[in-house]
Design a protein around this motif. Sequence first.
Motif, mmCIF file in Angstrom:
data_model
loop_
_atom_site.group_PDB
_atom_site.id
_atom_site.type_symbol
_atom_site.label_atom_id
_atom_site.label_comp_id
_atom_site.label_asym_id
_atom_site.label_seq_id
_atom_site.Cartn_x
_atom_site.Cartn_y
_atom_site.Cartn_z
ATOM 1 N N GLU A 75 0.677 -1.143 -0.214
ATOM 2 C CA GLU A 75 0.169 0.135 -0.146
ATOM 3 C C GLU A 75 0.992 1.246 -0.163
ATOM 4 O O GLU A 75 0.373 2.230 -0.600
ATOM 5 C CB GLU A 75 -0.903 0.023 1.152
ATOM 6 C CG GLU A 75 -0.231 -0.023 2.487
ATOM 7 C CD GLU A 75 -0.123 -1.697 2.819
ATOM 8 O OE1 GLU A 75 0.101 -1.761 4.286
ATOM 9 O OE2 GLU A 75 -0.073 -2.420 2.197
ATOM 10 N N GLU A 76 2.130 1.319 0.731
ATOM 11 C CA GLU A 76 2.820 2.276 0.691
ATOM 12 C C GLU A 76 3.368 2.433 -0.656
ATOM 13 O O GLU A 76 3.693 3.799 -1.030
ATOM 14 C CB GLU A 76 4.124 2.079 1.682
ATOM 15 C CG GLU A 76 3.577 2.044 3.041
ATOM 16 C CD GLU A 76 4.734 1.710 4.199
ATOM 17 O OE1 GLU A 76 5.687 1.227 3.583
ATOM 18 O OE2 GLU A 76 4.519 2.254 5.200
ATOM 19 N N ARG A 79 0.771 4.067 -2.984
ATOM 20 C CA ARG A 79 0.826 5.714 -2.691
ATOM 21 C C ARG A 79 1.963 6.231 -3.522
ATOM 22 O O ARG A 79 1.395 7.465 -3.746
ATOM 23 C CB ARG A 79 0.523 5.777 -1.280
ATOM 24 C CG ARG A 79 -0.920 5.558 -0.837
ATOM 25 C CD ARG A 79 -0.908 6.107 0.548
ATOM 26 N NE ARG A 79 -0.071 5.661 1.403
ATOM 27 C CZ ARG A 79 -0.274 4.683 2.540
ATOM 28 N NH1 ARG A 79 -1.564 3.790 2.409
ATOM 29 N NH2 ARG A 79 0.567 4.219 3.401
ATOM 30 N N SER A 82 1.248 6.487 -6.976
ATOM 31 C CA SER A 82 0.207 7.233 -7.432
ATOM 32 C C SER A 82 0.513 8.743 -7.574
ATOM 33 O O SER A 82 0.119 9.512 -8.196
ATOM 34 C CB SER A 82 -0.965 6.769 -6.700
ATOM 35 O OG SER A 82 -1.841 7.772 -7.152
ATOM 36 N N SER A 83 1.305 8.959 -6.401
ATOM 37 C CA SER A 83 1.474 10.630 -6.227
ATOM 38 C C SER A 83 2.521 10.982 -7.494
ATOM 39 O O SER A 83 2.656 12.129 -7.952
ATOM 40 C CB SER A 83 2.096 10.737 -4.668
ATOM 41 O OG SER A 83 3.172 9.965 -4.651
#
Length: 280
Positions: A75-76, A79, A82-83
């Motif tokens: 999940e990290e 993220r 995605s960013s």
Amino acid sequence: MEQLLNHLRNLGFTEIESKIMVDLAEHGPAGGYEVAKRLGASRSNVYAAMQRLERQGALERGAGEPVRYNTLKPEELTRLISSRVEASLAYVEKSLPRPEGHAAPFQSVDGDKEVLERVARKLAQAESEIVVDVWREEATLLREELEAAEKRGVRVLWACDGPDDGLARTLAWSGWKGIEERKQGGRKFSFVIDREWCMLGMRGGEMDTQAVVTEHPVMAELLLHHFSQEMVLYELEQDIGRQLEDTYGPYFGRIQSKYIASDADTDAEALVDNKENEAG
């Protein structure tokens, strides 16, 4: 596994970077030597890739020696990716030069070869109608393309300066005042294809071949109006020209000579006018 590697590559990671991240996620923290051995890859390539991933924030470097790396939690990592993607997209949207409106409504085409090839390609794409206003020389050069269009069922309408009995439905004008001067400056031609695509230009004489290409509706309307007006007037003159002469007398001949008479006719008309003036 291969599908996961493929998605990582689609997100911008190289082949070796993708394999390193999957390997560390599967086996836990490890140094470059261990990872290179498991992957069967060059240690120098693995070390370089790990350093790149660390700079990007995709790997964490542990304390102590030898250096060991650990991947982020799924999940990290997502993220982070995605960013990074969102930041890049925002920058591209903001910084990429924006075209002003649509493509230029009028395009210039220079050179005999380019002009003829451009119109020939468009004639081959015509679907319903071709309106041609040319001189005999240009009509001859494009005869095959126009005949091919007719065979496809395309309606071809002609207006041609100068006689050419070999072309079907050719309406030949006897000439215009100052026709020799016009020929020195080039021969005018125009095409309107499917009532959308237009080419208007000059060819021959002392000028280089040049044309303007456009799909502007106003230009299509003007050229079609000009063409239809020429044809209507021509048909009327052919059909009731004698009646017009009988009704208007010499004045009709003077009007006609200004626009559709040959130079010889114009000279003869001028001679008549001079004699009438002298007699008066």
